[in-house]
Scaffold this active site. Structure first.
Site, mmCIF file in Angstrom:
data_model
loop_
_atom_site.group_PDB
_atom_site.id
_atom_site.type_symbol
_atom_site.label_atom_id
_atom_site.label_comp_id
_atom_site.label_asym_id
_atom_site.label_seq_id
_atom_site.Cartn_x
_atom_site.Cartn_y
_atom_site.Cartn_z
ATOM 1 C CG ASN A 377 -7.042 -2.697 -0.938
ATOM 2 O OD1 ASN A 377 -6.896 -3.545 0.218
ATOM 3 N ND2 ASN A 377 -7.435 -2.960 -1.987
ATOM 4 C CG ASP A 378 -2.263 -4.153 0.156
ATOM 5 O OD1 ASP A 378 -3.069 -4.893 0.024
ATOM 6 O OD2 ASP A 378 -1.484 -3.598 -0.791
ATOM 7 C CB VAL A 379 -1.752 0.776 4.996
ATOM 8 C CG1 VAL A 379 -0.679 0.357 4.213
ATOM 9 C CG2 VAL A 379 -2.756 1.666 4.186
ATOM 10 C CB ALA A 418 -0.223 -6.779 -1.015
#
Length: 451
Positions: A377-379, A418
């Site tokens: 998700n965040d990456v 995050a």
């Protein structure tokens, strides 16, 4: 004994070097373990009575073997954190016990005792809290309160002041050592509290470095060259890895430790985005993959949770048999610990040649027919590149949104660890495939087998 130590130290260095590559990491780990066994044998050589040491050696070996065998791959990060904590606790106890035996050692030794106790205590409680966050026994988001940084600074200053007093007059300040132990335990908790889940890979590296430094300090206490060498190697490699991880997130170490990243509540689903979510079935995804000439797979923690690495490999085999070029894009901070995705894919016998780093795959991303995001998700969040108000703005990401088509495998629209909303989900070229990643991939594989 000196020759044993030299051989053991050499094995440590060779093993550590081999850990830098997934192809040789397993052998490197074994070589380092042999080096540690030699170091233990050399340390015990000539000692007539070591029944308690052997008992501890056997119990510890059995506990470690059982833990390593039974732990799930999804729980590997928290096990690493817990083992870091045990290493810190061991150094604390070594320093404390040595002070009981020799109340008036040389000044250098007494300073080493205090450092072993201080760093070991911080490592122990910090690692236990990291374990609890990773295991979701406590919330993974940062815990912030007014004056937190001031309190931490005062505790650190107090620890240094007590250390100076203890070093000057150790024989009459046993109480100061107790205060040092208490401060170190509290400081470990307060140091990890403000760190959010997205920064846990960095925290694990840092705590690993702390455990090495504590071991090195304990080595000076015991005048054991092997502990000094091993502890220094672990401490230095941990710090270097921390810097690599911070660079991968375009953030400083101070920002990771003190910013409370992820503390702000994430925006509601879809806030600030344009478009709507478009979902498809695994069967529809099959038709796009069957026609694709190039596919890049981006694994994340969701793949670990679903234990889908073997199905991912099976899907890649079918794609390659169909003439499709398959690559795996690995972000440095994907998962919950450094190298988490590499370990999972290696377990599934994915060729190391197919693993591509972020900086290498990004220039080629616009030429990719399909990008499959599995639990990451965040990456892959474009907000890190486009939204200056985002907490992750400036963090280098894998630019999957530039591929012709993007399939995102997720259970729901919930944000990542995050807590940051991902506009990728609303892009025109993105298709969401909701459900368990392993079941979704198995459904796609079934379609390939049926043709």
């Amino acid at each position: 004994m000196e020759w044993f130590y030299i051989i053991a130290a050499s094995l440590f260095v060779v093993g550590l070097k081999m850990l830098s590559s997934p192809e040789t990491a397993r052998h490197g780990n074994l070589i380092s373990a042999v080096g540690m066994l030699l170091a233990i044998v050399a340390t015990l050589q000539g000692r007539m009575s070591f029944s308690w040491i052997m008992a501890g050696f056997l119990i510890g070996s059995a506990a470690g073997a059982i833990s390593a065998y039974r732990v799930k791959m999804t729980a590997m990060p928290e096990m690493v954190a817990l083992f870091n904590g045990f290493g810190g606790l061991a150094s604390l106890l070594v320093g404390w016990a040595e002070y009981h035996m020799h109340r008036t050692p040389p000044t250098f030794t007494i300073a080493s005792i205090y450092l072993a106790v201080l760093i070991g205590g911080v490592t122990f409680t910090g690692s236990v809290l990291a374990f609890a966050k990773l295991s979701e026994l406590v919330p993974g988001k940062p815990v912030l309160f007014r004056g937190q940084q001031v309190i931490n600074a005062l505790l650190l200053a107090g620890a240094v002041w007590f250390g100076v007093l203890f070093t000057i007059t150790p024989e009459s300040h046993y109480t100061i050592l107790i205060f040092g132990v208490i401060i170190s335990l509290v400081l470990g908790i307060l140091s990890v509290l403000p760190i959010g889940g997205a920064d846990m890979p960095v925290v694990i590296c840092l705590l690993n470095s702390y455990s090495g430094l504590a071991a090195a300090a304990a080595g000076f206490v015991l005048a054991n060259d092997m502990m000094i060498v091993a502890g220094s190697l672990v401490g230095a490699s941990g710090i270097i890895l921390c810097q690599i991880m911070c660079k991968a997130m375009n953030r400083s170490m101070a920002h990771v430790l003190f910013s409370g990243f992820g503390s702000a509540a994430s925006a509601p689903a879809g806030a600030g985005t344009k478009g709507e979510v478009k979902s498809i079935s695994p069967q529809d995804a099959y038709f796009a993959l069957e026609a694709a000439r190039s596919v890049v797979i981006v694994p994340g923690y969701g793949m670990a949770v679903a234990q889908a690495q073997h199905v991912v490999k099976e899907l890649a085999d079918h794609l390659e048999a169909n003439g499709t070029e398959v690559k795996y894009a690995i972000h440095p901070v994907a998962g919950r610990m450094p190298g988490h995705m590499n370990v999972l894919l290696a377990e599934a016998d994915v060729s190391y040649d197919q693993l591509v780093e972020m900086d290498t795959i990004n220039p080629a991303m616009p030429t990719m027919d399909v990008a499959i995001v599995i639990g990451a998700n965040d990456v892959v969040n474009p907000a890190a590149r486009e939204d200056e108000s985002s907490p992750i703005y400036g963090m280098p990401i894998i630019n999957v949104d530039q591929a012709h088509t993007v399939f995102v495998l997720k259970r729901s629209m919930a944000p990542g660890f995050a807590g940051v909303e991902n506009p990728l989900f609303f892009n025109e070229n993105t298709r969401m495939i909701f459900g368990d990643a392993k079941q979704t991939l198995q459904a796609i594989v079934t379609e390939f087998k049926a043709t």
